[in-house]
Write a protein that holds these residues in place. Structure first.
Motif, PDB file in Angstrom:
ATOM      1  N   UNK A  47       0.838  -1.188   0.000  1.00  0.00           N
ATOM      2  CA  UNK A  47       0.000   0.000   0.000  1.00  0.00           C
ATOM      3  C   UNK A  47       0.875   1.240   0.000  1.00  0.00           C
ATOM      4  N   UNK A  48       0.285   2.354  -0.365  1.00  0.00           N
ATOM      5  CA  UNK A  48       1.003   3.622  -0.322  1.00  0.00           C
ATOM      6  C   UNK A  48       0.012   4.708   0.050  1.00  0.00           C
ATOM      7  N   UNK A 104      -4.139   0.750  -2.378  1.00  0.00           N
ATOM      8  CA  UNK A 104      -3.685  -0.640  -2.405  1.00  0.00           C
ATOM      9  C   UNK A 104      -3.123  -0.913  -3.792  1.00  0.00           C
ATOM     10  N   UNK A 105      -1.804  -1.104  -3.868  1.00  0.00           N
ATOM     11  CA  UNK A 105      -1.177  -1.340  -5.172  1.00  0.00           C
ATOM     12  C   UNK A 105      -0.971  -2.824  -5.461  1.00  0.00           C
ATOM     13  N   UNK A 106      -0.937  -3.679  -4.422  1.00  0.00           N
ATOM     14  CA  UNK A 106      -0.767  -5.119  -4.667  1.00  0.00           C
ATOM     15  C   UNK A 106      -1.344  -5.924  -3.512  1.00  0.00           C
ATOM     16  N   UNK A 107      -1.928  -7.060  -3.861  1.00  0.00           N
ATOM     17  CA  UNK A 107      -2.337  -8.080  -2.910  1.00  0.00           C
ATOM     18  C   UNK A 107      -1.775  -9.391  -3.436  1.00  0.00           C
ATOM     19  N   UNK A 108      -1.072 -10.098  -2.565  1.00  0.00           N
ATOM     20  CA  UNK A 108      -0.482 -11.398  -2.908  1.00  0.00           C
ATOM     21  C   UNK A 108       0.371 -11.305  -4.188  1.00  0.00           C
ATOM     22  N   UNK A 136     -10.384   3.496   0.311  1.00  0.00           N
ATOM     23  CA  UNK A 136     -10.636   2.352   1.185  1.00  0.00           C
ATOM     24  C   UNK A 136     -10.448   2.695   2.660  1.00  0.00           C
ATOM     25  N   UNK A 137      -9.661   3.718   2.964  1.00  0.00           N
ATOM     26  CA  UNK A 137      -9.501   4.097   4.368  1.00  0.00           C
ATOM     27  C   UNK A 137     -10.465   5.208   4.773  1.00  0.00           C
ATOM     28  N   UNK A 138     -11.425   5.526   3.895  1.00  0.00           N
ATOM     29  CA  UNK A 138     -12.467   6.497   4.194  1.00  0.00           C
ATOM     30  C   UNK A 138     -13.845   5.851   4.274  1.00  0.00           C
ATOM     31  N   UNK A 139     -13.976   4.620   3.791  1.00  0.00           N
ATOM     32  CA  UNK A 139     -15.266   3.936   3.759  1.00  0.00           C
ATOM     33  C   UNK A 139     -15.423   3.113   5.031  1.00  0.00           C
ATOM     34  N   UNK A 140     -16.472   3.400   5.786  1.00  0.00           N
ATOM     35  CA  UNK A 140     -16.766   2.692   7.033  1.00  0.00           C
ATOM     36  C   UNK A 140     -17.933   1.743   6.788  1.00  0.00           C
ATOM     37  N   UNK A 141     -17.660   0.440   6.685  1.00  0.00           N
ATOM     38  CA  UNK A 141     -18.750  -0.508   6.433  1.00  0.00           C
ATOM     39  C   UNK A 141     -19.635  -0.675   7.669  1.00  0.00           C
ATOM     40  N   UNK A 142     -20.812  -1.205   7.423  1.00  0.00           N
ATOM     41  CA  UNK A 142     -21.801  -1.468   8.474  1.00  0.00           C
ATOM     42  C   UNK A 142     -21.835  -2.973   8.759  1.00  0.00           C
ATOM     43  N   UNK A 143     -22.274  -3.350   9.970  1.00  0.00           N
ATOM     44  CA  UNK A 143     -22.420  -4.787  10.248  1.00  0.00           C
ATOM     45  C   UNK A 143     -23.274  -5.457   9.171  1.00  0.00           C
ATOM     46  N   UNK A 144     -22.848  -6.629   8.734  1.00  0.00           N
ATOM     47  CA  UNK A 144     -23.574  -7.381   7.713  1.00  0.00           C
ATOM     48  C   UNK A 144     -23.136  -7.090   6.291  1.00  0.00           C
TER      49      UNK A 144
END
Length: 128
Positions: free
Chosen positions: A65-66, A74-78, A104-112
């Motif tokens: 990440x950067x 997120x520049x790479x996963x695996x 991705x570091x600004x989005x707060x997901x909800x339960x479910x």
């Protein structure tokens, strides 16, 4: 990194896929599933990025990440990097099947909620 204090407010599911790439692509699982749908505890204030970093740590996945707080990328996963499969390729996240304009570091997901990290070769047009 320690887990947040207190009790989780619920759970979310997350999966990480790269099934837009041809089967047999070097170093990738044949079915394109890096992390099958997995439930994770959700704490107050968790972001999609927090959950991804926790999932990567728990499942020993490489993550590159950067950026800085509020602008994480997120520049790479695996070891699957952005632009490795064309200039429009890279990682996107969807929550409940919908992409977001928020980082991705600004989005707060909800339960479910259901979070999908998917590798796209066409800026998301190839995701299903």
């Amino acid at each position: 990194d320690a887990l947040p204090e207190g009790q989780p407010i619920g759970t979310v599911t997350m999966q990480i896929r790269c099934d837009t790439l041809p089967a047999g692509t070097e170093n990738l699982p044949p079915d394109g599933v890096i992390l099958p749908e997995t439930a994770f505890p959700l704490w107050q204030g968790d972001t999609v990025y927090d959950l991804l970093t926790r999932a990567a740590r728990q499942n020993r996945l490489q993550l590159d990440t950067s950026g800085t707080q509020g602008m994480m990328y997120v520049s790479a996963i695996q070891y699957l990097y952005e632009q490795a499969h064309g200039e429009l390729s890279g990682w996107m996240y969807l929550v409940n099947g919908v992409s977001s304009s928020k980082g991705c570091d600004q989005y707060t997901p909800m339960p479910g909620d259901s979070i999908l990290w998917a590798y796209t070769c066409d800026m998301g047009a190839d995701l299903r």
